[in-house]
Write an enzyme that holds these catalytic residues in place. Structure first.
Site, PDB file in Angstrom:
ATOM      1  N   CYS A 114       0.890  -1.159   0.000  1.00 57.03           N
ATOM      2  CA  CYS A 114       0.000   0.000   0.000  1.00 57.03           C
ATOM      3  C   CYS A 114       0.922   1.201   0.000  1.00 57.03           C
ATOM      4  CB  CYS A 114      -0.927   0.042   1.209  1.00 57.03           C
ATOM      5  SG  CYS A 114      -1.885   1.581   1.228  1.00 57.03           S
ATOM      6  N   CYS A 117      -0.503   4.198   2.522  1.00 60.44           N
ATOM      7  CA  CYS A 117      -0.534   4.068   3.978  1.00 60.44           C
ATOM      8  C   CYS A 117      -0.279   2.608   4.331  1.00 60.44           C
ATOM      9  CB  CYS A 117      -1.841   4.602   4.556  1.00 60.44           C
ATOM     10  SG  CYS A 117      -3.324   4.110   3.653  1.00 60.44           S
ATOM     11  N   SER A 118      -1.292   1.882   4.749  1.00 60.51           N
ATOM     12  CA  SER A 118      -1.033   0.504   5.161  1.00 60.51           C
ATOM     13  C   SER A 118      -2.252  -0.379   4.946  1.00 60.51           C
ATOM     14  CB  SER A 118      -0.598   0.466   6.620  1.00 60.51           C
ATOM     15  OG  SER A 118      -1.599   1.099   7.407  1.00 60.51           O
ATOM     16  N   CYS A 119      -3.004  -0.132   3.877  1.00 59.16           N
ATOM     17  CA  CYS A 119      -4.197  -0.942   3.608  1.00 59.16           C
ATOM     18  C   CYS A 119      -3.775  -2.395   3.458  1.00 59.16           C
ATOM     19  CB  CYS A 119      -4.901  -0.452   2.344  1.00 59.16           C
ATOM     20  SG  CYS A 119      -5.439   1.264   2.507  1.00 59.16           S
TER      21      CYS A 119
END
Ligand code: FE
Length: 214
Positions: A114, A117-119
Site C-alpha cells: 500500500c 498508507c497501510s491498507c
C-alpha cells in the site's frame, strides 16, 4: 521562519518515528476522551484489538489458499469474486470487504503493497507486519520489487515477471502462491501449514513439504 525551517528539517530526519508515536498519543487521547464521555467502552476496544491480534490472523488466509489448491471450483470462484469466495469460509468484516485474489503462476509473481498508507486484508491476514507499514517498503516495492524480494531472501528467475498491486481502502489483495511440488497427497490442513503470511503478501513463496509430511 527559522523555526519553520528547523521544523521541516526535524521532520525530514525523524519523520517516521515521530509520526507513529504522535499517532499513538493522539489515538490514546481520543480513546480516553471518548471513554470519559461514555461514548465508547474501553473493554470493547480491547476485545477488538485482542481479536485481531490473536484470533484473526494469517491462518485464515492460509485456509483460503489451501482450499484453492485443493478445489478447482473454489479457485475459479476466488478468481472471479474473491470477496464472496472468501466470505463463504466465514472470513468477512473490517478491512476485507472488497477482496481480490492474485494467483502466482510459473510466469508471474505477485507482490502487494500500500503505497499511500497501510491498507491490508485484515479478515484473512490479521494485522499488518511493521515492515509493511514502513516507508522504505512502501516506496521501494514499486520502484524495485526484485531488489526488495532479494532482501526478503526470495530470488526469482530473471525471466519471471513481478506484478505489484497497490492496495487501497476500497480493494485489498491476497496473493495465492503456487502450489509446491510433492504435495499431491496432502489434505487442506497440511497444505495450509505450508502457507506463510509473507507468501500471501508476496514477499515469500509457499514452503516445501518436509520429508515427514511429503
Ligand atoms: Fe493504505
Amino acid at each position: 521562519m527559522s523555526h519553520s525551517h528547523h521544523h521541516d528539517d526535524h521532520d525530514h530526519h525523524h519523520e517516521h518515528d515521530n509520526r507513529y508515536s504522535d499517532m499513538q498519543a493522539r489515538v490514546k487521547a481520543l480513546e480516553t476522551l471518548l471513554a470519559e464521555k461514555g461514548l465508547i467502552d474501553p473493554a470493547a476496544i480491547d476485545a477488538i484489538v485482542e481479536t485481531y491480534e490473536t484470533k484473526i490472523g494469517p491462518r485464515n488466509g492460509a485456509a483460503v489458499v489451501a482450499k484453492a489448491w485443493s478445489d478447482p471450483d473454489f479457485a475459479e470462484w476466488l478468481k472471479q469474486d474473491a470477496t464472496d469466495a472468501i466470505a463463504s469460509l466465514g472470513f468477512t468484516g473490517r478491512q476485507g470487504e472488497h477482496m481480490r485474489a492474485v494467483f502466482n503462476t510459473p510466469d508471474t509473481h505477485n507482490l502487494v503493497v500500500c503505497t499511500l498508507c497501510s491498507c491490508y486484508p485484515w479478515s484473512v491476514l490479521g494485522l499488518p507486519p511493521v515492515w509493511y507499514k514502513a516507508p522504505a517498503y512502501r516506496s521501494r516495492a514499486v520502484i524495485n520489487p526484485r531488489a526488495v524480494l532479494e532482501e526478503f531472501g526470495l530470488t526469482l528467475p530473471s525471466t519471471k515477471k513481478i506484478r505489484v498491486w497497490d492496495s487501497t481502502a476500497e480493494l485489498r489483495y491476497l496473493v495465492i502462491p503456487e502450489k509446491p511440488a510433492g504435495t499431491e497427497a496432502m489434505d487442506e490442513a497440511q497444505l495450509a501449514a505450508l502457507v506463510s503470511r509473507d507468501a500471501m503478501i508476496g514477499t515469500a513463496i509457499a514452503g516445501q513439504p518436509s520429508e515427514e509430511t511429503a
